[in-house]
Design an enzyme around this catalytic site. Structure first.
Site, short mmCIF file in Angstrom:
data_model
loop_
_atom_site.label_atom_id
_atom_site.label_comp_id
_atom_site.label_asym_id
_atom_site.label_seq_id
_atom_site.Cartn_x
_atom_site.Cartn_y
_atom_site.Cartn_z
N HIS A 221 3.04 0.25 4.06
CA HIS A 221 3.59 1.28 4.95
C HIS A 221 4.64 2.11 4.25
CE1 HIS A 221 5.96 -2.42 5.41
NE2 HIS A 221 7.02 -1.63 5.57
N PHE A 222 4.78 3.33 4.72
CA PHE A 222 5.84 4.22 4.26
C PHE A 222 6.83 4.39 5.40
CE2 PHE A 222 2.51 5.25 1.28
CZ PHE A 222 3.20 5.46 0.09
N HIS A 223 8.13 4.31 5.06
CA HIS A 223 9.18 4.60 6.02
C HIS A 223 9.50 6.09 5.92
CE1 HIS A 223 10.70 0.39 6.68
NE2 HIS A 223 10.12 0.21 5.52
N GLN B 210 10.58 -5.91 1.36
CA GLN B 210 9.41 -5.85 2.26
C GLN B 210 9.41 -7.05 3.21
OE1 GLN B 210 5.54 -5.74 0.31
NE2 GLN B 210 4.54 -4.99 2.16
P1 5GP Z 1 9.54 -3.44 5.48
O1 5GP Z 1 10.78 -4.26 5.51
O2 5GP Z 1 8.35 -4.37 5.37
O3 5GP Z 1 9.52 -2.33 4.51
O4 5GP Z 1 9.48 -2.70 6.86
C1 5GP Z 1 8.98 -3.24 8.02
C2 5GP Z 1 9.52 -2.40 9.13
O5 5GP Z 1 8.83 -2.73 10.29
C3 5GP Z 1 11.01 -2.63 9.40
O6 5GP Z 1 11.71 -1.41 9.28
C4 5GP Z 1 11.05 -3.15 10.83
O7 5GP Z 1 12.11 -2.63 11.56
C5 5GP Z 1 9.71 -2.69 11.38
N1 5GP Z 1 9.16 -3.57 12.38
C6 5GP Z 1 9.12 -4.92 12.36
N2 5GP Z 1 8.49 -5.39 13.45
C7 5GP Z 1 8.13 -4.31 14.18
C8 5GP Z 1 7.44 -4.15 15.44
O8 5GP Z 1 7.03 -5.09 16.10
N3 5GP Z 1 7.25 -2.88 15.87
C9 5GP Z 1 7.69 -1.79 15.16
N4 5GP Z 1 7.44 -0.60 15.69
N5 5GP Z 1 8.34 -1.91 13.99
C10 5GP Z 1 8.55 -3.15 13.51
#
Ligand code: 5GP
Length: 143
Positions: A107-109, A101
């Site tokens: 959030h969900f991808h 994370q």
């Molecule tokens: P995590 O790593 O927390 O599961 O996912 C965060 C996601 O947010 C990552 O896939 C990254 O690419 C995306 N992300 C980070 N910063 C931004 C941003 O400013 N805008 C968008 N649309 N996505 C972002």
């Protein structure tokens, strides 16, 4: 460490919800928002978030929030499947930095997968915003 803690209202997704940061949106209502991941791991990679909850991860989330989020995630999966015709769709969600994370707003991808195409590295290459807009329009049209 990052599995527990307080919600930072200046995290990037909170800024997107407030309109302080731009995002390529696919759909939203008063509770949820689906938008394009700017570092996509595949064509059509979206993120689904709650617009009202201060949950950092799954452990913090209220049952009502989770219900809405998973409903919106299903809607995103259906739309991307109809629009981009992937061979599979991966849904993932990380809790805490050691789990991968990086943004501490639950959030969900939604990551479409295409036969023979390897998954891109997490957060590696930034997409062209104009390309994301085209994809978002296509996905939104399939809602
Ligand atoms: P995590 O790593 O927390 O599961 O996912 C965060 C996601 O947010 C990552 O896939 C990254 O690419 C995306 N992300 C980070 N910063 C931004 C941003 O400013 N805008 C968008 N649309 N996505 C972002």
């Amino acid at each position: 460490m990052s599995l527990h803690g307080t919600y930072d209202s200046d995290n990037i997704f909170a800024k997107i919800i407030r309109g302080d940061m731009p995002a390529v949106k696919v759909f939203e209502d008063d509770q949820v928002l689906a938008f394009m991941d700017v570092f996509p791991q595949s064509r059509g990679h979206m993120l689904v978030i709650s617009k009202t909850s201060k949950a950092r991860n799954l452990l913090d989330a209220e049952a009502k929030t989770l219900g809405r989020l998973i409903g919106a995630t299903q809607k995103a999966v259906a739309a991307v499947t109809a629009a981009l015709k992937p061979d599979g769709v991966m849904v993932s969600q990380f809790n805490g930095a050691p789990a991968g994370q990086t943004v501490f707003h639950l959030h969900f991808h939604v990551i479409p997968r295409y036969e023979g195409e390897p998954l891109g590295r997490h957060g590696e290459a930034m997409a062209d915003v104009e390309d994301l807009k085209v994809l978002a329009e296509k996905i939104a049209a399939a809602l």
